[in-house]
Design a protein around this motif. Structure first.
Motif, PDB file in Angstrom:
ATOM      1  N   TRP A  65       9.610  -0.526  -4.534  1.00  0.00           N
ATOM      2  CA  TRP A  65      10.390   0.700  -4.723  1.00  0.00           C
ATOM      3  C   TRP A  65      11.813   0.362  -5.166  1.00  0.00           C
ATOM      4  CZ3 TRP A  65       9.578   6.007  -4.438  1.00  0.00           C
ATOM      5  CH2 TRP A  65      10.712   6.797  -4.371  1.00  0.00           C
ATOM      6  N   ALA A  66      12.435  -0.587  -4.471  1.00  0.00           N
ATOM      7  CA  ALA A  66      13.810  -0.977  -4.814  1.00  0.00           C
ATOM      8  C   ALA A  66      13.880  -1.559  -6.222  1.00  0.00           C
ATOM      9  CB  ALA A  66      14.332  -1.984  -3.792  1.00  0.00           C
ATOM     10  N   THR A 105      -5.386   3.557  10.078  1.00  0.00           N
ATOM     11  CA  THR A 105      -5.808   4.344   8.914  1.00  0.00           C
ATOM     12  C   THR A 105      -4.625   5.061   8.274  1.00  0.00           C
ATOM     13  OG1 THR A 105      -8.034   4.685   9.801  1.00  0.00           O
ATOM     14  CG2 THR A 105      -7.269   6.237   8.126  1.00  0.00           C
ATOM     15  N   SER A 106      -3.803   5.696   9.104  1.00  0.00           N
ATOM     16  CA  SER A 106      -2.637   6.404   8.586  1.00  0.00           C
ATOM     17  C   SER A 106      -1.650   5.439   7.932  1.00  0.00           C
ATOM     18  CB  SER A 106      -1.944   7.170   9.713  1.00  0.00           C
ATOM     19  OG  SER A 106      -2.806   8.138  10.275  1.00  0.00           O
ATOM     20  N   THR A 107      -1.522   4.238   8.508  1.00  0.00           N
ATOM     21  CA  THR A 107      -0.593   3.252   7.958  1.00  0.00           C
ATOM     22  C   THR A 107      -0.944   2.895   6.527  1.00  0.00           C
ATOM     23  OG1 THR A 107      -0.220   2.311  10.159  1.00  0.00           O
ATOM     24  CG2 THR A 107       0.391   0.953   8.262  1.00  0.00           C
ATOM     25  N   PHE A 108      -2.219   2.534   6.292  1.00  0.00           N
ATOM     26  CA  PHE A 108      -2.622   2.122   4.949  1.00  0.00           C
ATOM     27  C   PHE A 108      -2.617   3.303   3.977  1.00  0.00           C
ATOM     28  CE2 PHE A 108      -4.217  -1.541   7.312  1.00  0.00           C
ATOM     29  CZ  PHE A 108      -3.808  -2.566   6.482  1.00  0.00           C
ATOM     30  N   LEU A 109      -2.931   4.481   4.472  1.00  0.00           N
ATOM     31  CA  LEU A 109      -2.895   5.660   3.609  1.00  0.00           C
ATOM     32  C   LEU A 109      -1.469   5.924   3.123  1.00  0.00           C
ATOM     33  CD1 LEU A 109      -4.218   8.142   2.324  1.00  0.00           C
ATOM     34  CD2 LEU A 109      -3.835   9.366   4.492  1.00  0.00           C
ATOM     35  N   LEU A 110      -0.507   5.862   4.046  1.00  0.00           N
ATOM     36  CA  LEU A 110       0.880   6.118   3.682  1.00  0.00           C
ATOM     37  C   LEU A 110       1.435   5.023   2.764  1.00  0.00           C
ATOM     38  CD1 LEU A 110       2.302   7.425   7.077  1.00  0.00           C
ATOM     39  CD2 LEU A 110       1.968   8.736   4.976  1.00  0.00           C
ATOM     40  N   LEU A 111       1.063   3.771   3.029  1.00  0.00           N
ATOM     41  CA  LEU A 111       1.526   2.682   2.159  1.00  0.00           C
ATOM     42  C   LEU A 111       0.981   2.855   0.745  1.00  0.00           C
ATOM     43  CD1 LEU A 111       1.259  -0.439   4.512  1.00  0.00           C
ATOM     44  CD2 LEU A 111       3.337   0.747   3.770  1.00  0.00           C
ATOM     45  N   GLY A 112      -0.290   3.238   0.653  1.00  0.00           N
ATOM     46  CA  GLY A 112      -0.875   3.456  -0.665  1.00  0.00           C
ATOM     47  C   GLY A 112      -0.213   4.597  -1.408  1.00  0.00           C
ATOM     48  N   LEU A 113       0.045   5.689  -0.693  1.00  0.00           N
ATOM     49  CA  LEU A 113       0.710   6.833  -1.321  1.00  0.00           C
ATOM     50  C   LEU A 113       2.137   6.475  -1.737  1.00  0.00           C
ATOM     51  CD1 LEU A 113      -0.524   9.741   0.992  1.00  0.00           C
ATOM     52  CD2 LEU A 113      -1.305   9.173  -1.319  1.00  0.00           C
ATOM     53  N   TRP A 114       2.785   5.604  -0.940  1.00  0.00           N
ATOM     54  CA  TRP A 114       4.145   5.184  -1.291  1.00  0.00           C
ATOM     55  C   TRP A 114       4.152   4.363  -2.579  1.00  0.00           C
ATOM     56  CZ3 TRP A 114       8.661   6.896   0.080  1.00  0.00           C
ATOM     57  CH2 TRP A 114       9.799   6.160  -0.262  1.00  0.00           C
ATOM     58  N   ILE A 115       3.176   3.481  -2.733  1.00  0.00           N
ATOM     59  CA  ILE A 115       3.075   2.693  -3.970  1.00  0.00           C
ATOM     60  C   ILE A 115       2.810   3.616  -5.152  1.00  0.00           C
ATOM     61  CG2 ILE A 115       1.774   0.900  -5.170  1.00  0.00           C
ATOM     62  CD1 ILE A 115       1.276  -0.396  -2.433  1.00  0.00           C
ATOM     63  N   LEU A 136      -0.366   0.101 -13.576  1.00  0.00           N
ATOM     64  CA  LEU A 136      -0.981  -0.854 -12.645  1.00  0.00           C
ATOM     65  C   LEU A 136      -0.533  -0.594 -11.209  1.00  0.00           C
ATOM     66  CD1 LEU A 136      -0.688  -4.115 -14.771  1.00  0.00           C
ATOM     67  CD2 LEU A 136      -2.787  -2.919 -14.151  1.00  0.00           C
ATOM     68  N   GLN A 137       0.721  -0.204 -11.030  1.00  0.00           N
ATOM     69  CA  GLN A 137       1.178   0.145  -9.684  1.00  0.00           C
ATOM     70  C   GLN A 137       0.410   1.335  -9.143  1.00  0.00           C
ATOM     71  OE1 GLN A 137       5.449   0.658  -9.508  1.00  0.00           O
ATOM     72  NE2 GLN A 137       5.823  -1.270 -10.603  1.00  0.00           N
ATOM     73  N   GLY A 138       0.151   2.315 -10.011  1.00  0.00           N
ATOM     74  CA  GLY A 138      -0.618   3.482  -9.592  1.00  0.00           C
ATOM     75  C   GLY A 138      -2.028   3.108  -9.158  1.00  0.00           C
ATOM     76  N   GLY A 141      -1.837   1.472  -5.798  1.00  0.00           N
ATOM     77  CA  GLY A 141      -1.573   2.470  -4.765  1.00  0.00           C
ATOM     78  C   GLY A 141      -2.830   3.233  -4.389  1.00  0.00           C
ATOM     79  N   VAL A 142      -3.641   3.590  -5.369  1.00  0.00           N
ATOM     80  CA  VAL A 142      -4.883   4.309  -5.106  1.00  0.00           C
ATOM     81  C   VAL A 142      -5.838   3.442  -4.288  1.00  0.00           C
ATOM     82  CG1 VAL A 142      -6.970   5.255  -6.175  1.00  0.00           C
ATOM     83  CG2 VAL A 142      -4.714   5.821  -7.102  1.00  0.00           C
ATOM     84  N   VAL A 143      -5.945   2.155  -4.644  1.00  0.00           N
ATOM     85  CA  VAL A 143      -6.832   1.246  -3.919  1.00  0.00           C
ATOM     86  C   VAL A 143      -6.373   1.064  -2.474  1.00  0.00           C
ATOM     87  CG1 VAL A 143      -7.636  -1.151  -3.765  1.00  0.00           C
ATOM     88  CG2 VAL A 143      -7.622   0.026  -5.969  1.00  0.00           C
ATOM     89  N   VAL A 144      -5.059   0.893  -2.272  1.00  0.00           N
ATOM     90  CA  VAL A 144      -4.539   0.723  -0.911  1.00  0.00           C
ATOM     91  C   VAL A 144      -4.770   1.993  -0.094  1.00  0.00           C
ATOM     92  CG1 VAL A 144      -2.455   0.384   0.480  1.00  0.00           C
ATOM     93  CG2 VAL A 144      -2.845  -1.016  -1.555  1.00  0.00           C
ATOM     94  N   ALA A 145      -4.540   3.158  -0.715  1.00  0.00           N
ATOM     95  CA  ALA A 145      -4.785   4.417  -0.006  1.00  0.00           C
ATOM     96  C   ALA A 145      -6.267   4.571   0.333  1.00  0.00           C
ATOM     97  CB  ALA A 145      -4.310   5.598  -0.857  1.00  0.00           C
ATOM     98  N   ALA A 146      -7.142   4.196  -0.606  1.00  0.00           N
ATOM     99  CA  ALA A 146      -8.584   4.279  -0.353  1.00  0.00           C
ATOM    100  C   ALA A 146      -9.017   3.319   0.737  1.00  0.00           C
ATOM    101  CB  ALA A 146      -9.347   3.998  -1.646  1.00  0.00           C
ATOM    102  N   SER A 147      -8.286   2.209   0.884  1.00  0.00           N
ATOM    103  CA  SER A 147      -8.648   1.225   1.900  1.00  0.00           C
ATOM    104  C   SER A 147      -8.485   1.775   3.309  1.00  0.00           C
ATOM    105  CB  SER A 147      -7.802  -0.049   1.737  1.00  0.00           C
ATOM    106  OG  SER A 147      -6.464   0.173   2.149  1.00  0.00           O
ATOM    107  N   ALA A 148      -7.730   2.864   3.445  1.00  0.00           N
ATOM    108  CA  ALA A 148      -7.598   3.499   4.754  1.00  0.00           C
ATOM    109  C   ALA A 148      -8.939   4.024   5.239  1.00  0.00           C
ATOM    110  CB  ALA A 148      -6.582   4.642   4.689  1.00  0.00           C
TER     111      ALA A 148
END
Length: 327
Positions: A65-66, A105-115, A136-138, A141-148
């Motif tokens: 993000w930074a 589950t919430s942790t990985f979902l939020l991290l994915g949405l943040w990416i 590619l970042q998108g 992010g989708v994969v990380v969110a799905a991993s939740a």
């Protein structure tokens, strides 16, 4: 840890080294943040601990993000107010501190949405050069969110492979838009120029000044400090839309000329062409940043051309940062 994990971890570490080295050469803060992002993601590849992965992914999301915010500011000349977005970069770390491991589950979902949010910011404000990185970042992010909801996605293979592609795309993008050094300070001669430091709008520049300046021109010439502004692919060509690279080169030239005890002179030819390719707002921000650096380093920057093609309002804005010279 298997050989695939080792390979992916090393690939991410190589990306970290390349970006950090380029940061060392250019001083661009975006490169520092991106390098730390890949380092954060490389560490979990050498560990099977899920907590290490969660912390590494959160750190990666923070630095990503930074890096995106600073890339927008440094390379796309966006308003400095976007720096305020840097304060939001701490959120991924807070997700892990407050939610993990009790709410995995919430942790990985939020991290994915943040990416995903990071990718949207970069894609919306970063310009064409950053669209592949944003895409590619998108995906990541989708994969990380799905991993939740799909546990086997949480570890290693798919996110890591996408991350490696992201890493090398970021390296490719920044190496293409960064200037490390390809001019000759030794060829600079004292031409007795008495113009004040800053930016000056002039109709033309004498040949003796051109021979002792860093020149960006629409006309090619075989000189060590002469760069051709064109869309044609050439070893000494710079795209007219790559204002960040012109600024990067100009600042480095100012610094090195000053250290050598010589007055930095820079010539930029074709104001109308730059405005046509970038828009007036982007060129004005570019010139404003260039003026500030020129004042700091005691440099004189000649903008060759006329402002007759601008509206009255645009001329007033331009004249507020660019004076008239007699070169």
């Amino acid at each position: 840890m298997n050989y695939l994990d080792l390979f992916l971890g090393i690939a991410l570490l190589v990306s970290y080294v390349l970006l950090f080295y380029n940061y060392h050469l250019t001083g661009r803060k975006a490169l520092l943040y991106y390098s730390l992002a890949w380092l954060s993601l490389a560490v979990p590849m050498f560990s099977l601990d899920k907590a290490v992965y969660a912390v590494g992914l959160a750190s990666f999301s923070t630095f990503l993000w930074a890096g995106n915010v600073m890339a927008i500011e440094e390379l796309s000349m966006e308003d400095e107010t976007r720096r305020d977005l840097l304060y939001l970069s701490i959120l991924p770390i807070l997700f892990v501190i407050l939610l993990y491991p009790g709410h995995e589950t919430s942790t990985f979902l939020l991290l994915g949405l943040w990416i995903c949010a990071s990718s949207v910011v970069l894609g919306s404000f970063g310009g064409r050069d950053f669209l592949p990185m944003a895409f590619l970042q998108g995906i990541l992010g989708v994969v990380v969110a799905a991993s939740a909801f799909v546990p086997f996605l949480r570890f290693h293979l798919i996110p890591a492979v996408i991350a490696v592609f992201m890493a090398f795309e970021s390296v490719r993008t920044f190496l293409r838009t960064s200037f490390i050094g390809d001019f000759s300070i030794g060829s600079i001669k004292d031409v007795g120029l008495d113009e004040r430091p800053g930016l000056l709008l002039v109709p033309s520049v004498p040949e003796n000044v051109l021979s002792s300046a860093l020149v960006f021109s629409r006309v090619p010439r075989d000189c060590p400090n002469w760069f051709w502004i064109t869309t044609v692919h050439d070893e000494r060509a710079i795209s007219p839309t790559n204002l960040p690279k012109i600024l990067d080169m100009a600042v480095k030239f100012m610094r090195e000329a000053g250290e050598a005890g010589k007055k930095p002179i820079i010539v930029i030819d074709g104001l109308d062409y730059l405005v046509l390719e970038n828009g007036f707002s982007s060129v004005l921000k570019f010139l404003s940043a260039l003026r500030d650096y020129a004042l700091v380093h005691g440099a004189t920057v000649f903008i060759v051309g006329s402002d007759d093609f601008l509206s009255e309002r645009e001329r007033k804005l331009l004249r507020s940062i660019v004076g008239e010279g007699n070169a």
